[in-house]
Design a protein around this motif. Structure first.
Motif, PDB file in Angstrom:
ATOM      1  N   ILE A  41      17.199 -11.902  -2.433  1.00 36.04           N
ATOM      2  CA  ILE A  41      17.244 -10.323  -2.771  1.00 36.04           C
ATOM      3  C   ILE A  41      17.748  -9.455  -1.560  1.00 36.04           C
ATOM      4  O   ILE A  41      17.802  -8.328  -1.681  1.00 36.04           O
ATOM      5  N   ASP A  42      18.569 -10.062  -0.859  1.00 37.16           N
ATOM      6  CA  ASP A  42      18.960  -9.241   0.546  1.00 37.16           C
ATOM      7  C   ASP A  42      19.723  -8.226   0.146  1.00 37.16           C
ATOM      8  O   ASP A  42      20.087  -6.968   0.588  1.00 37.16           O
ATOM      9  N   SER A  43      20.683  -8.471  -1.212  1.00 38.46           N
ATOM     10  CA  SER A  43      21.655  -7.406  -1.512  1.00 38.46           C
ATOM     11  C   SER A  43      21.099  -6.313  -2.664  1.00 38.46           C
ATOM     12  O   SER A  43      21.605  -5.355  -2.964  1.00 38.46           O
ATOM     13  N   LEU A  44      19.583  -6.418  -2.860  1.00 37.05           N
ATOM     14  CA  LEU A  44      18.894  -5.703  -3.835  1.00 37.05           C
ATOM     15  C   LEU A  44      17.911  -4.510  -3.404  1.00 37.05           C
ATOM     16  O   LEU A  44      17.714  -3.482  -4.242  1.00 37.05           O
ATOM     17  N   VAL A  45      17.809  -4.963  -2.253  1.00 39.57           N
ATOM     18  CA  VAL A  45      16.848  -3.917  -1.567  1.00 39.57           C
ATOM     19  C   VAL A  45      17.006  -3.710   0.257  1.00 39.57           C
ATOM     20  O   VAL A  45      17.733  -4.506   0.654  1.00 39.57           O
ATOM     21  N   PRO A  46      16.533  -2.612   0.624  1.00 37.02           N
ATOM     22  CA  PRO A  46      16.718  -2.472   1.984  1.00 37.02           C
ATOM     23  C   PRO A  46      16.075  -3.762   2.673  1.00 37.02           C
ATOM     24  O   PRO A  46      15.253  -4.324   2.463  1.00 37.02           O
ATOM     25  N   ARG A  52      12.505  -8.209   4.000  1.00 34.90           N
ATOM     26  CA  ARG A  52      11.706  -9.224   4.707  1.00 34.90           C
ATOM     27  C   ARG A  52      10.358  -9.090   4.431  1.00 34.90           C
ATOM     28  O   ARG A  52       9.509 -10.151   4.396  1.00 34.90           O
ATOM     29  N   ARG A  53       9.623  -7.943   4.177  1.00 33.70           N
ATOM     30  CA  ARG A  53       8.328  -7.720   3.803  1.00 33.70           C
ATOM     31  C   ARG A  53       7.859  -8.490   2.538  1.00 33.70           C
ATOM     32  O   ARG A  53       6.929  -9.200   2.375  1.00 33.70           O
ATOM     33  N   ALA A  56      11.893 -12.741  -5.370  1.00 33.48           N
ATOM     34  CA  ALA A  56      11.165 -12.972  -4.021  1.00 33.48           C
ATOM     35  C   ALA A  56      10.233 -14.063  -4.119  1.00 33.48           C
ATOM     36  O   ALA A  56      10.110 -15.010  -3.142  1.00 33.48           O
ATOM     37  N   THR A  57       9.220 -14.057  -5.180  1.00 35.90           N
ATOM     38  CA  THR A  57       8.230 -14.875  -5.371  1.00 35.90           C
ATOM     39  C   THR A  57       8.871 -16.649  -5.187  1.00 35.90           C
ATOM     40  O   THR A  57       8.089 -17.556  -4.632  1.00 35.90           O
ATOM     41  N   PHE A  58       9.960 -16.905  -5.821  1.00 37.36           N
ATOM     42  CA  PHE A  58      10.537 -18.206  -6.040  1.00 37.36           C
ATOM     43  C   PHE A  58      11.582 -18.311  -5.128  1.00 37.36           C
ATOM     44  O   PHE A  58      12.350 -19.454  -5.403  1.00 37.36           O
ATOM     45  N   GLY A  62       0.815  -1.261   0.049  1.00 37.12           N
ATOM     46  CA  GLY A  62       0.081   0.034  -0.177  1.00 37.12           C
ATOM     47  C   GLY A  62       1.021   1.223  -0.131  1.00 37.12           C
ATOM     48  O   GLY A  62       2.328   1.188   0.137  1.00 37.12           O
ATOM     49  N   ILE A  63       0.290   2.390  -0.299  1.00 32.36           N
ATOM     50  CA  ILE A  63       0.954   3.575  -0.379  1.00 32.36           C
ATOM     51  C   ILE A  63       1.677   3.993   0.875  1.00 32.36           C
ATOM     52  O   ILE A  63       2.884   4.434   0.938  1.00 32.36           O
ATOM     53  N   GLU A  64       1.179   3.759   2.050  1.00 29.71           N
ATOM     54  CA  GLU A  64       1.599   4.246   3.227  1.00 29.71           C
ATOM     55  C   GLU A  64       2.838   3.467   3.637  1.00 29.71           C
ATOM     56  O   GLU A  64       4.138   3.847   3.923  1.00 29.71           O
ATOM     57  N   GLU A  65       2.968   2.099   3.201  1.00 23.48           N
ATOM     58  CA  GLU A  65       4.136   1.001   3.515  1.00 23.48           C
ATOM     59  C   GLU A  65       5.061   1.616   2.461  1.00 23.48           C
ATOM     60  O   GLU A  65       6.481   1.878   2.957  1.00 23.48           O
ATOM     61  N   ARG A  66       4.783   1.870   1.144  1.00 21.86           N
ATOM     62  CA  ARG A  66       5.651   2.445   0.078  1.00 21.86           C
ATOM     63  C   ARG A  66       6.406   3.613   0.798  1.00 21.86           C
ATOM     64  O   ARG A  66       7.617   3.679   0.721  1.00 21.86           O
TER      65      ARG A  66
END
Length: 165
Positions: free
Chosen positions: A147-152, A157-158, A141-143, A52-56
């Motif tokens: 992804i740990d080095s690609l995103v905060p 985690r989310r 992430a789906t599979f 959702g917008i708030e989480e982004r």
């Protein structure tokens, strides 16, 4: 020189924000007095967002907290109208490949027709992020990909909570 505050807008869906986005935002923050990361609330070209917008917005605020001149805001109007509403005269977009350029050139020209006083500045992706996209991260992430080095950290985690099969 002018005393006018130089404000830039970095628009996107940020579903989710990646380290490539953060690289562009950080480089933009070094060039402008203020950077507004504009998170589109209604997208016409993509699927429904996972977050959702708030989480982004929260992900962005946390990941850019060390940059004193960056803030995140949702928007649901034309990006040039949003830019004008906050006093920005520059829209900053990152480019990874020729396919990005073709799309962004078209959008930049359409924006220019709507608001000749708002420029678009393109920054080339840093080499280590030239392959990185939100959609690619979501697919990994789906599979269960790494992804740990690609995103905060919190984003990773989310995503794993939301997408891992």
């Amino acid at each position: 020189m002018t005393d006018e505050k130089r404000i830039a807008v970095c628009p996107g869906s940020y579903d989710p924000i990646t380290n490539g986005h953060l690289d562009i935002i950080g480089r933009t923050s070094a060039q402008f007095d203020e950077v507004v990361v504009a998170v589109v609330n209604v997208s016409v070209r993509k699927n429904e967002p996972i977050f959702g917008i708030e989480e982004r917005v929260s992900f962005i605020e946390e990941a850019t907290a060390h940059l004193g001149n960056v803030r995140a805001e949702p928007f649901s109007v034309l990006v040039v109208d949003f830019a004008r509403s906050i006093g920005a005269r520059t829209i900053v977009k990152g480019l990874r490949a020729i396919s990005d350029f073709e799309y962004e050139l078209e959008m930049g020209q359409l924006n220019r027709m709507q608001a000749p006083d708002v420029d678009t500045l393109y920054l080339m992706a840093s080499p280590q992020y030239s392959f990185l996209s939100s959609s690619g991260v979501k697919e990994l992430a789906t599979f269960g990909g790494d992804i740990d080095s690609l995103v905060p950290e919190r984003v990773a985690r989310r995503l794993k909570e939301e997408l891992t099969r």
